[in-house]
Motif scaffolding. Structure first.
Motif, short mmCIF file in Angstrom:
data_model
loop_
_atom_site.label_atom_id
_atom_site.label_comp_id
_atom_site.label_asym_id
_atom_site.label_seq_id
_atom_site.Cartn_x
_atom_site.Cartn_y
_atom_site.Cartn_z
N SER A 1 30.74 31.79 -19.96
CA SER A 1 31.96 31.24 -20.56
C SER A 1 32.14 31.66 -22.01
N GLN A 2 31.12 32.29 -22.60
CA GLN A 2 31.18 32.65 -24.02
C GLN A 2 31.66 34.08 -24.22
N ARG A 3 32.49 34.27 -25.25
CA ARG A 3 32.79 35.60 -25.76
C ARG A 3 32.34 35.64 -27.21
N ILE A 4 31.58 36.67 -27.56
CA ILE A 4 30.95 36.77 -28.88
C ILE A 4 31.52 37.97 -29.63
N SER A 5 31.97 37.74 -30.86
CA SER A 5 32.35 38.84 -31.74
C SER A 5 31.10 39.28 -32.50
N THR A 6 30.71 40.52 -32.33
CA THR A 6 29.46 40.99 -32.91
C THR A 6 29.60 42.47 -33.27
N TYR A 7 28.50 43.16 -33.44
CA TYR A 7 28.56 44.57 -33.82
C TYR A 7 27.25 45.28 -33.51
N PHE A 8 27.35 46.60 -33.42
CA PHE A 8 26.16 47.45 -33.41
C PHE A 8 26.38 48.54 -34.45
N GLY A 9 25.37 49.37 -34.67
CA GLY A 9 25.47 50.40 -35.70
C GLY A 9 25.38 51.80 -35.14
N LEU A 10 25.97 52.74 -35.84
CA LEU A 10 25.84 54.16 -35.53
C LEU A 10 25.22 54.87 -36.72
N ILE A 11 24.22 55.70 -36.47
CA ILE A 11 23.60 56.52 -37.50
C ILE A 11 23.45 57.94 -36.96
N ASN A 12 22.88 58.81 -37.79
CA ASN A 12 22.60 60.18 -37.34
C ASN A 12 23.88 60.87 -36.87
N GLN A 13 24.90 60.84 -37.75
CA GLN A 13 26.20 61.44 -37.44
C GLN A 13 26.79 60.92 -36.13
N GLY A 14 26.54 59.65 -35.85
CA GLY A 14 27.09 59.03 -34.66
C GLY A 14 26.34 59.32 -33.38
N LYS A 15 25.19 59.99 -33.49
CA LYS A 15 24.44 60.34 -32.28
C LYS A 15 23.50 59.23 -31.82
N THR A 16 23.16 58.30 -32.74
CA THR A 16 22.23 57.22 -32.41
C THR A 16 22.89 55.88 -32.63
N ALA A 17 22.80 55.02 -31.63
CA ALA A 17 23.29 53.64 -31.75
C ALA A 17 22.11 52.70 -31.98
N ILE A 18 22.30 51.74 -32.88
CA ILE A 18 21.30 50.70 -33.12
C ILE A 18 21.89 49.39 -32.61
N ILE A 19 21.23 48.80 -31.62
CA ILE A 19 21.72 47.57 -30.99
C ILE A 19 20.65 46.48 -31.12
N GLU A 20 21.08 45.28 -31.47
CA GLU A 20 20.20 44.12 -31.53
C GLU A 20 20.62 43.18 -30.41
N MET A 21 19.79 43.03 -29.39
CA MET A 21 20.23 42.24 -28.25
C MET A 21 20.56 40.80 -28.62
N ALA A 22 19.90 40.27 -29.65
CA ALA A 22 20.14 38.89 -30.04
C ALA A 22 21.55 38.69 -30.59
N LYS A 23 22.20 39.76 -31.02
CA LYS A 23 23.57 39.62 -31.52
C LYS A 23 24.54 39.30 -30.39
N ALA A 24 24.13 39.57 -29.16
CA ALA A 24 24.95 39.21 -27.99
C ALA A 24 24.36 38.04 -27.24
N ASN A 25 23.04 38.02 -27.11
CA ASN A 25 22.38 37.05 -26.23
C ASN A 25 21.20 36.38 -26.90
N GLY A 26 21.37 36.05 -28.19
CA GLY A 26 20.29 35.47 -28.97
C GLY A 26 20.20 33.96 -28.89
N ILE A 27 19.03 33.45 -29.21
CA ILE A 27 18.78 32.01 -29.12
C ILE A 27 19.63 31.23 -30.13
N HIS A 28 20.00 31.86 -31.23
CA HIS A 28 20.79 31.18 -32.25
C HIS A 28 22.23 30.93 -31.80
N LEU A 29 22.63 31.55 -30.70
CA LEU A 29 24.01 31.41 -30.22
C LEU A 29 24.21 30.16 -29.36
N LEU A 30 23.14 29.47 -29.04
CA LEU A 30 23.23 28.24 -28.26
C LEU A 30 22.47 27.12 -28.95
#
Length: 387
Positions: free
Chosen positions: A73-102
């Motif tokens: 039922s939740q929609r979360i506004s969050t973000y991930f990062g791009l580095i290395n001229q956009g070739k590498t994505a940095i994702i933190e799973m807790a930003k979508a499904n973290g314990i602090h969100l509940l």
């Protein structure tokens, strides 16, 4: 010649971000060494702050997204990062499904899922990345990555060929796995799991029995989830010929690491090593006279891949002293001195309730670093007088 201090703490959870901890350290040290050079290198170990730490070090690009939260039922506004001229994505799973969100009363690992993490991976693929670094700390899920794989196109079907609901509580209803629609772009991307957890998926040291209670699982639910994850692991072994039961680190994020192994061929790597490799910490340490690190708490478990030990191992390579500051000191810290740590200091000034202690974190850390700096100065002055 002015001294150079490298400040490389992790966050002090619920009290200070890693950058705020750096700034508190600097303010204390600067009162004693006003002319010193300070290199601020906020750290992380795959959990909170991983995206920001790496992005700040590499001047990365923030990509804002909206994904499913821990509950459907939740929609979360969050973000991930791009580095290395956009070739590498940095994702933190807790930003979508973290314990602090509940809030605690809404944490239920029978229903929470990693679907939002899978959405973030899919959105990163939309940007054409060839590598994804995925931090797994701070989860509130226990679904072995079933939600993540669903978001990427996998279908988990019950005995009637119907799609099974998301959540760890439904894993035992799965009777077959269909990967025909699994995102084909996964074949052309390297996924690195950044984690400080060595636990396996199952067993007494597994994902559910160790981490389930903090995610809201009662003793009864822990045993239910253990059986459900066992069923899921057996099915994966039967249908995909992949054994995820005993992989070191497979229990990270409620078994999300195990699911990533099964469905994306991901590789696991020490979270703090991943962060160090993507920052300028090693170069900074070579210039340092003293290195300060720390996090909210430190005990014997710190040596299993937490930030202070990662920093210490790197500093030991260059024979540099490492001072650790922590909110609390647990059992077994004497074993850490063999790992390259010079000294360990607790920063609390008095007994307070938790809310007050967290609120005063920055002040306590700053004061402690000032006191340590005075000790360093007095030792150096004494040595000069006796040369």
């Amino acid at each position: 010649m002015p001294k150079t201090f490298v400040l490389a703490p992790d966050s002090f959870k619920e009290s200070m971000t890693a950058l705020e901890a750096c700034q508190a350290m600097q303010s204390g040290l600067q009162r004693v060494f006003p002319d010193a050079n300070f290199i601020l290198s906020p750290m992380a170990d795959g959990g909170e702050g991983t995206v920001d730490t790496i992005m700040n070090a590499q001047q990365g690009q923030k990509i804002n997204v909206e994904v499913m939260g821990p509950l459907p039922s939740q929609r979360i506004s969050t973000y991930f990062g791009l580095i290395n001229q956009g070739k590498t994505a940095i994702i933190e799973m807790a930003k979508a499904n973290g314990i602090h969100l509940l809030s605690p009363e809404h944490r239920t690992p029978l229903l929470t899922s990693t679907y939002g993490t899978g959405e973030m991976i899919r959105l990163a693929l939309d940007h054409g990345v060839s590598q994804i670094i995925l931090g797994l700390g701070g989860s509130v899920t226990n679904d072995a990555g079933m939600g993540m794989a669903t978001a990427l196109g996998a279908q988990f079907l019950d005995q009637n060929e119907k799609i099974v609901n998301l959540g760890g509580g439904y894993l035992d209803q799965i009777q077959s796995i269909n990967l025909d629609q699994l995102d084909p772009r996964l074949r052309n991307v390297d996924i690195i799991i950044a984690s400080d957890v060595n636990n396996t998926l199952l067993g007494p040291e597994g994902a559910t029995r160790v981490f389930g209670p903090q995610k809201g699982a009662t003793a009864e639910i822990v045993e239910q989830l253990e059986l459900k994850l066992t069923h899921f692991a057996n099915l994966i072994e039967k249908e995909l010929s992949i054994n995820i039961k005993n992989i070191a680190g497979g229990g990270a994020a409620g078994g999300l690491a195990a699911g990533l192994f099964a469905f994306t061929q991901a590789k696991i790597q020490s979270g703090v090593k991943t962060v160090i490799d993507n920052t300028n910490l090693e170069q900074a340490i070579q210039q340092a006279d003293n290195i300060f690190t720390g996090e909210g708490g430190i005990d014997f478990q710190t040596k299993f891949g937490k930030t202070p030990i990662g920093v210490a191992h790197l500093a030991k390579k260059y024979n540099k002293p490492v001072i650790v500051c922590a909110g609390y000191l647990g059992d077994g810290i004497e074993t850490l001195y063999q790992e390259g740590i010079t000294s360990i200091f607790g920063i609390l000034d008095q007994t307070n309730d938790l809310e007050t202690t967290l609120k005063n974190g920055s002040k306590n850390l700053s004061r402690s670093c000032e006191n340590i700096a005075r000790l360093i100065l007095s030792i150096e002055s004494f040595s000069l007088k006796n040369e």
